[in-house]
Design an enzyme around this catalytic site. Sequence first.
Site, PDB file in Angstrom:
ATOM      1  N   ASP A   8     -64.936 -47.875 -41.506  1.00 47.40           N
ATOM      2  CA  ASP A   8     -65.166 -48.546 -42.797  1.00 47.40           C
ATOM      3  C   ASP A   8     -63.902 -49.001 -43.539  1.00 47.40           C
ATOM      4  OD1 ASP A   8     -67.613 -47.587 -41.992  1.00 47.40           O
ATOM      5  OD2 ASP A   8     -68.125 -46.579 -43.847  1.00 47.40           O
ATOM      6  N   LYS A  86     -73.724 -49.758 -39.845  1.00 45.05           N
ATOM      7  CA  LYS A  86     -74.534 -48.600 -40.277  1.00 45.05           C
ATOM      8  C   LYS A  86     -74.927 -48.739 -41.739  1.00 45.05           C
ATOM      9  CE  LYS A  86     -70.402 -46.162 -41.487  1.00 45.05           C
ATOM     10  NZ  LYS A  86     -70.736 -46.170 -42.911  1.00 45.05           N
ATOM     11  N   CYS A 127     -67.872 -40.884 -44.977  1.00 43.99           N
ATOM     12  CA  CYS A 127     -68.160 -41.458 -43.656  1.00 43.99           C
ATOM     13  C   CYS A 127     -67.233 -40.938 -42.568  1.00 43.99           C
ATOM     14  CB  CYS A 127     -68.144 -42.974 -43.745  1.00 43.99           C
ATOM     15  SG  CYS A 127     -69.544 -43.562 -44.749  1.00 43.99           S
TER      16      CYS A 127
HETATM   17  C1  VGL Z   1     -68.976 -44.451 -47.898  1.00 46.55           C
HETATM   18  C2  VGL Z   1     -69.858 -43.832 -49.929  1.00 46.55           C
HETATM   19  C3  VGL Z   1     -70.872 -44.749 -49.765  1.00 46.55           C
HETATM   20  C4  VGL Z   1     -67.885 -44.278 -46.874  1.00 46.55           C
HETATM   21  C5  VGL Z   1     -70.006 -45.344 -47.725  1.00 46.55           C
HETATM   22  O1  VGL Z   1     -67.625 -45.229 -46.109  1.00 46.55           O
HETATM   23  O2  VGL Z   1     -67.266 -43.201 -46.846  1.00 46.55           O
HETATM   24  N1  VGL Z   1     -68.919 -43.681 -49.001  1.00 46.55           N
HETATM   25  N2  VGL Z   1     -70.938 -45.487 -48.661  1.00 46.55           N
END
Ligand code: VGL
Length: 179
Positions: A8, A86, A127
């Site tokens: 991410d 995802k 994540c």
């Molecule tokens: C994430 C909060 C909400 C992450 C993703 O990538 O860690 N954190 N969505």
Amino acid sequence: MKGLLIVDVQNDFCPGGALAVPRGDMVVPVINSLMSRFNVIVASKDWHPANSVHFQKWPPHCVQETRGAGFHPELRSEKIEQEFLKGTRDKDDGYSAFEATNLDLELYLKEKGVTEIFVTGLATDYCVKASALDAAARGFKVFVVRDAVAAVNVDPADGDRALTEMVKAGVTIVTSVDV
Ligand code: VGL
Ligand code: ZN
């Protein structure tokens, strides 16, 4: 075989983004510098529909096809052989890269002969943690590269707590110079 998992590293998680991780962009040069050491490089993307139960917990972020969902512009994304999407459904948080819905990450890595996974990216306390714990549960030898991850830290201790939890599950914490 060694796999690099980049979690991410998207505009919305970097400074100026919708759900910015403090110093989230600092992981980018570290991750770029690691790439040449890996046989297999894959990345996850948080990839939410515009309406999702996930946005009852978080400000809207990483909406499919938006700029915020794109990779940080300085990430050497041309080296990424496959993206895993995802959180793609409206009732799905999708914190772990192993919850990707476009392709099965476990199968993909096992078919490539990957046994060791080095986890990097954002965010340590969500994540990255979920992905590292899932990787360990699926039988991979898992490393988290400490200087290649950053935490949201809703509570300032969350990042460190997440690392402790990962270690308890058998994950090894390394720094980029050890990779
Ligand atoms: C994430 C909060 C909400 C992450 C993703 O990538 O860690 N954190 N969505
Ligand atoms: Zn999300």
